[in-house]
Motif scaffolding. Structure first.
Motif, PDB file in Angstrom:
ATOM      1  N   ASP A 289       0.812  -1.218   0.000  1.00  0.00           N
ATOM      2  CA  ASP A 289       0.000   0.000   0.000  1.00  0.00           C
ATOM      3  C   ASP A 289       0.847   1.271   0.000  1.00  0.00           C
ATOM      4  O   ASP A 289       0.303   2.372  -0.146  1.00  0.00           O
ATOM      5  N   MET A 290       2.167   1.140   0.177  1.00  0.00           N
ATOM      6  CA  MET A 290       3.030   2.311   0.290  1.00  0.00           C
ATOM      7  C   MET A 290       3.456   2.825  -1.087  1.00  0.00           C
ATOM      8  O   MET A 290       3.938   2.066  -1.931  1.00  0.00           O
ATOM      9  N   ASP A 291       3.262   4.121  -1.309  1.00  0.00           N
ATOM     10  CA  ASP A 291       3.703   4.743  -2.557  1.00  0.00           C
ATOM     11  C   ASP A 291       5.174   5.111  -2.513  1.00  0.00           C
ATOM     12  O   ASP A 291       5.822   5.260  -3.554  1.00  0.00           O
ATOM     13  N   ALA A 292       5.702   5.293  -1.291  1.00  0.00           N
ATOM     14  CA  ALA A 292       7.110   5.653  -1.123  1.00  0.00           C
ATOM     15  C   ALA A 292       7.511   5.403   0.328  1.00  0.00           C
ATOM     16  O   ALA A 292       6.656   5.312   1.219  1.00  0.00           O
ATOM     17  N   VAL A 293       8.813   5.280   0.541  1.00  0.00           N
ATOM     18  CA  VAL A 293       9.369   5.168   1.888  1.00  0.00           C
ATOM     19  C   VAL A 293      10.405   6.268   2.061  1.00  0.00           C
ATOM     20  O   VAL A 293      11.327   6.390   1.248  1.00  0.00           O
ATOM     21  N   ALA A 294      10.249   7.079   3.092  1.00  0.00           N
ATOM     22  CA  ALA A 294      11.227   8.126   3.411  1.00  0.00           C
ATOM     23  C   ALA A 294      12.142   7.609   4.512  1.00  0.00           C
ATOM     24  O   ALA A 294      11.687   6.973   5.462  1.00  0.00           O
TER      25      ALA A 294
ATOM     26  N   VAL B  34      12.722   7.844  -0.598  1.00  0.00           N
ATOM     27  CA  VAL B  34      13.053   9.276  -0.535  1.00  0.00           C
ATOM     28  C   VAL B  34      14.087   9.478   0.562  1.00  0.00           C
ATOM     29  O   VAL B  34      13.777   9.352   1.748  1.00  0.00           O
ATOM     30  N   PRO B  35      15.344   9.786   0.208  1.00  0.00           N
ATOM     31  CA  PRO B  35      16.382   9.958   1.217  1.00  0.00           C
ATOM     32  C   PRO B  35      16.329  11.344   1.867  1.00  0.00           C
ATOM     33  O   PRO B  35      16.089  12.344   1.192  1.00  0.00           O
ATOM     34  N   PHE B  36      16.545  11.382   3.178  1.00  0.00           N
ATOM     35  CA  PHE B  36      16.611  12.632   3.930  1.00  0.00           C
ATOM     36  C   PHE B  36      17.935  12.717   4.673  1.00  0.00           C
ATOM     37  O   PHE B  36      18.378  11.726   5.281  1.00  0.00           O
TER      38      PHE B  36
ATOM     39  N   LEU C 178      19.598   3.315  -3.043  1.00  0.00           N
ATOM     40  CA  LEU C 178      19.604   4.042  -1.780  1.00  0.00           C
ATOM     41  C   LEU C 178      20.942   3.840  -1.088  1.00  0.00           C
ATOM     42  O   LEU C 178      21.394   2.716  -0.905  1.00  0.00           O
ATOM     43  N   ALA C 179      21.579   4.928  -0.693  1.00  0.00           N
ATOM     44  CA  ALA C 179      22.926   4.828  -0.116  1.00  0.00           C
ATOM     45  C   ALA C 179      23.043   5.686   1.134  1.00  0.00           C
ATOM     46  O   ALA C 179      22.384   6.717   1.266  1.00  0.00           O
ATOM     47  N   VAL C 180      23.892   5.244   2.045  1.00  0.00           N
ATOM     48  CA  VAL C 180      24.165   6.018   3.262  1.00  0.00           C
ATOM     49  C   VAL C 180      25.057   7.202   2.912  1.00  0.00           C
ATOM     50  O   VAL C 180      25.769   7.186   1.900  1.00  0.00           O
ATOM     51  N   ARG C 181      25.013   8.221   3.760  1.00  0.00           N
ATOM     52  CA  ARG C 181      25.839   9.417   3.566  1.00  0.00           C
ATOM     53  C   ARG C 181      26.630   9.670   4.848  1.00  0.00           C
ATOM     54  O   ARG C 181      26.110  10.205   5.819  1.00  0.00           O
ATOM     55  N   TYR C 182      27.882   9.254   4.826  1.00  0.00           N
ATOM     56  CA  TYR C 182      28.750   9.479   5.976  1.00  0.00           C
ATOM     57  C   TYR C 182      29.608  10.722   5.731  1.00  0.00           C
ATOM     58  O   TYR C 182      29.957  11.028   4.593  1.00  0.00           O
TER      59      TYR C 182
END
Length: 238
Positions: free
Chosen positions: A55-60, A90-92, A210-214
């Motif tokens: 049911d999810m259109d996106a994951v933040a 969606v990355p924050f 999707l990637a981490v940002r260190y």
């Protein structure tokens, strides 16, 4: 329908929102590891709403900077949830998530995470009277002395948020217009991320991308580099 997840600092938060607002939000800061709490929190959110990942259109999700382990747990969890259904992610930045969670404070918002080794993870944002949030600098790692020297030039009220906010506030030699955020808005809130994500679906990426940002190497990586450097020096001595 948007699922939002944060586990980049001491706390963990999960929320679900639709076009009309936040449907569900949970927050936990009980000292347990995110590997223990995050999965059950997401499962509980979906179960309470009678929804599934279909049911999810996106994951933040917050992708850093922050706790190396916490960042990896959050990003890897979201990758695992998104991949089977091709759900956009969606990355924050954790710094932006903290600023979004700070509420209607008008002035400068200063996220501060304890980065250890005498440094903070930090960025600066400004919220104006109309509610607009503007980023003033990129995410960075800096010492308390560097941040305080910069703060002395600020002419506006400043709100400290994040798990390093209290430590930073207590170490300030001059408080002036600096304020410590109340506990309910001091940590990243997934609800604020979910609400903001609806307006930035164009920044979404595939779960595989999707990637981490260190902002710096982890302790294990630093120790590995030091060992390699020592080995090279030893070998060079023969």
């Amino acid at each position: 329908m948007i699922l939002a997840v944060d586990s980049t600092s001491k706390s963990a938060s999960v929320a679900v929102a639709d076009g009309d607002g936040i449907l569900y939000e949970s927050f936990m800061n009980n000292g347990l590891t995110h590997s223990q709490t995050l999965g059950p929190m997401i499962e509980q959110a979906l179960r309470q709403l009678g929804l599934s990942m279909r049911d999810m259109d996106a994951v933040a999700v917050t992708v850093g900077p922050g706790s190396f382990t916490g960042v990896r747990i959050g990003v890897c969890t979201v990758k695992g949830l998104a991949f089977p259904f091709g759900t956009p992610c969606v990355p924050f930045s954790t710094m932006e998530a903290l600023a979004l969670s700070a509420g209607p404070f008008e002035g400068l918002i200063c996220p501060v995470l304890d980065a250890r080794r005498g440094q903070y993870y930090n960025a600066l944002f400004e919220r104006t009277a109309d509610g607009a949030l503007t980023r003033l600098c990129e995410d960075r790692a800096l010492s308390h002395e560097e941040l305080e020297a910069e703060m002395k030039n600020f002419k506006k009220k400043l709100l400290l948020v994040g798990d390093g906010a209290e430590m930073c506030y207590n170490k300030l030699s001059e408080k002036k217009e600096a304020f410590l955020a109340d506990t309910p808005v001091r940590f990243p809130r997934a609800g604020a991320m979910a609400a903001a994500a609806a307006g930035r679906l164009d920044t979404a990426v595939d779960g595989a991308a999707l990637a981490v940002r260190y902002l710096r190497l982890s302790q294990a990586e630093r120790e590995r580099q030091e060992r390699l450097k020592a080995d090279k020096q030893t070998q060079g001595g023969f």
